[in-house]
Write a protein that holds these residues in place. Structure first.
Motif, PDB file in Angstrom:
ATOM      1  N   VAL A 205       0.956  -1.224   0.153  1.00 40.89           N
ATOM      2  CA  VAL A 205      -0.049   0.003   0.113  1.00 40.89           C
ATOM      3  C   VAL A 205       0.802   1.195   0.086  1.00 40.89           C
ATOM      4  O   VAL A 205       2.173   1.175   0.016  1.00 40.89           O
ATOM      5  CB  VAL A 205      -0.880   0.011   1.295  1.00 40.89           C
TER       6      VAL A 205
ATOM      7  N   GLY B  72      -6.266   1.165   4.749  1.00 46.68           N
ATOM      8  CA  GLY B  72      -6.793   0.116   3.971  1.00 46.68           C
ATOM      9  C   GLY B  72      -6.007  -1.172   4.284  1.00 46.68           C
ATOM     10  O   GLY B  72      -7.008  -2.164   4.008  1.00 46.68           O
ATOM     11  N   TYR B  73      -4.862  -1.273   4.489  1.00 42.87           N
ATOM     12  CA  TYR B  73      -4.348  -2.368   4.733  1.00 42.87           C
ATOM     13  C   TYR B  73      -4.986  -3.213   6.085  1.00 42.87           C
ATOM     14  O   TYR B  73      -5.449  -4.290   5.915  1.00 42.87           O
ATOM     15  CB  TYR B  73      -2.586  -2.512   5.112  1.00 42.87           C
TER      16      TYR B  73
ATOM     17  N   THR C 249      -7.963  -2.553   7.301  1.00 38.40           N
ATOM     18  CA  THR C 249      -9.440  -2.770   6.870  1.00 38.40           C
ATOM     19  C   THR C 249      -9.529  -4.118   6.216  1.00 38.40           C
ATOM     20  O   THR C 249     -10.388  -4.922   6.255  1.00 38.40           O
ATOM     21  CB  THR C 249      -9.934  -1.624   6.208  1.00 38.40           C
ATOM     22  N   GLY C 250      -8.483  -4.164   5.126  1.00 39.84           N
ATOM     23  CA  GLY C 250      -8.533  -5.487   4.287  1.00 39.84           C
ATOM     24  C   GLY C 250      -8.016  -6.725   4.865  1.00 39.84           C
ATOM     25  O   GLY C 250      -7.967  -7.890   4.188  1.00 39.84           O
ATOM     26  N   HIS C 251      -7.132  -6.602   5.813  1.00 44.81           N
ATOM     27  CA  HIS C 251      -6.645  -8.125   6.321  1.00 44.81           C
ATOM     28  C   HIS C 251      -7.777  -8.849   6.844  1.00 44.81           C
ATOM     29  O   HIS C 251      -8.533  -8.683   7.522  1.00 44.81           O
ATOM     30  CB  HIS C 251      -5.837  -7.451   7.361  1.00 44.81           C
ATOM     31  N   PRO C 252      -7.713 -10.316   6.337  1.00 40.17           N
ATOM     32  CA  PRO C 252      -8.583 -11.088   6.773  1.00 40.17           C
ATOM     33  C   PRO C 252      -8.428 -11.552   8.122  1.00 40.17           C
ATOM     34  O   PRO C 252      -9.810 -12.023   8.523  1.00 40.17           O
ATOM     35  CB  PRO C 252      -8.073 -12.277   5.782  1.00 40.17           C
ATOM     36  N   ASP C 253      -7.588 -11.503   9.008  1.00 42.59           N
ATOM     37  CA  ASP C 253      -7.484 -11.963  10.250  1.00 42.59           C
ATOM     38  C   ASP C 253      -6.570 -11.332  11.086  1.00 42.59           C
ATOM     39  O   ASP C 253      -5.358 -11.668  11.478  1.00 42.59           O
ATOM     40  CB  ASP C 253      -7.363 -13.487  10.300  1.00 42.59           C
TER      41      ASP C 253
END
Length: 312
Positions: free
Chosen positions: A19, A28-29, A31-35
């Motif tokens: 990013v 953004g990183y 928010t988009g992190h799966p876990d």
């Protein structure tokens, strides 16, 4: 190779995250992190570096990393509230080392995560050392671990506005005795109002188990509450004017027997020796799992400003 040799906090940069090198890129990183929670449990501590975070752009980052920011209620260290449950890190004089500890481990409830933000890095020194709390337990002599198995009793003497240490109003962030009593009753502590303020006594375990990993970790602040940890000169001076049970804070084993000086010195020194330093740069963030990792502070020179917030 020891566990200490293998473990250090995981550093995440904009290049690692893929990013932009901005606070918005970090948001953004995250928010988009799966876990993100799973990553923190696995790595124990995360350093976010190079994202250009400033005090003005910090809030959205904290909202993600700390979904339920907590007040520093029943905290024993001096610090200043600078925002919505955001505080300066412990304001002890810069020439002193702050020994390793898990935040509020002496209390009935504690934060699960801590987030540190470096606004101003010290001229020299000022690192935040971190240590694997399971390793800390492992490093202690068997007789020390056995002696603490029954837990510890913490005692606080909180003045009413004039005296050594913090007042009860500062400690509980309220002027209401009713609110303090309600908090203490829920925590299982014993307390009594005195002519000078408030006396609080509470028995807590010396270790705890992480709810996800199942790891047993050293989880108490006996060394910080013990007079021996104040240093010979300071302890000697206080002993001349105050009895142990009159000190702002003190600690014994749960059964009331004294904790040998050598035990708390071992606890303090072995953690500091095993700790890994996080050297600050302005804009850095350090997120730690408060059960898996203990933290402290190295001495420093110059101006240093590190903010801290926590969540349950």
């Amino acid at each position: 190779m020891t566990q200490h040799d293998r473990w250090t906090p995981t550093e995440i940069t904009p290049a690692d995250a893929g990013v932009a090198a901005t606070a918005e890129g970090l948001v953004g990183y995250l928010t988009g992190h799966p876990d993100l929670g799973g990553l923190l449990t696995e790595r124990k501590a995360l350093v976010f570096r190079g994202f250009g975070v400033t005090p003005q752009s910090l809030e959205p980052v904290m909202d993600i990393l700390l979904p339920h920011r907590l007040a520093y209620v029943h905290g024993n260290s001096p610090r200043t509230k600078v925002g919505a449950n955001v505080y300066t890190s412990t304001e002890y004089p810069p020439e002193f080392t702050i020994s390793m500890h898990n935040e509020l481990s002496y209390a009935a409830a504690w934060p699960t995560r801590l987030l540190f933000f470096c606004e101003i890095a010290a001229e020299t020194g000022g690192a935040t050392p971190v240590v694997d709390a399971a390793l800390w337990l492992e490093l202690l002599d068997p007789q020390v671990r056995a002696a603490f198995a029954g837990g510890v009793r913490y005692v606080q003497n909180l003045h009413d506005g004039l005296g050594l240490g913090k007042s009860w109003q500062q400690t509980f962030e309220t002027d209401s005795r009713e609110e303090v009593e309600k908090f203490l009753a829920a925590s299982g502590a014993e307390w009594s109002w005195t002519a000078d303020g408030l006396r609080v006594s509470q028995i807590r375990p010396a270790t705890t188990v992480h709810p996800v990993t199942g790891a047993e970790v050293w989880f108490n602040q006996s060394d910080q509450w013990h007079p021996a940890a104040l240093g010979d000169d300071t302890a000697r001076a206080l002993a001349q004017i105050l009895k142990e049970d009159e000190l702002p804070q003190s600690v014994r084993f749960a059964d009331g027997s004294p904790i040998p000086d050598g035990y708390v010195i071992q606890v303090r020194d072995r953690a500091l020796e095993a700790a890994v330093d996080v050297d600050w740069r302005p804009g850095d963030l350090l997120l730690i799992d408060n059960l898996l990792v203990a933290h402290g502070r190295r001495p420093y020179t110059g101006k240093r400003r590190v903010l801290v917030a926590m969540t349950d």
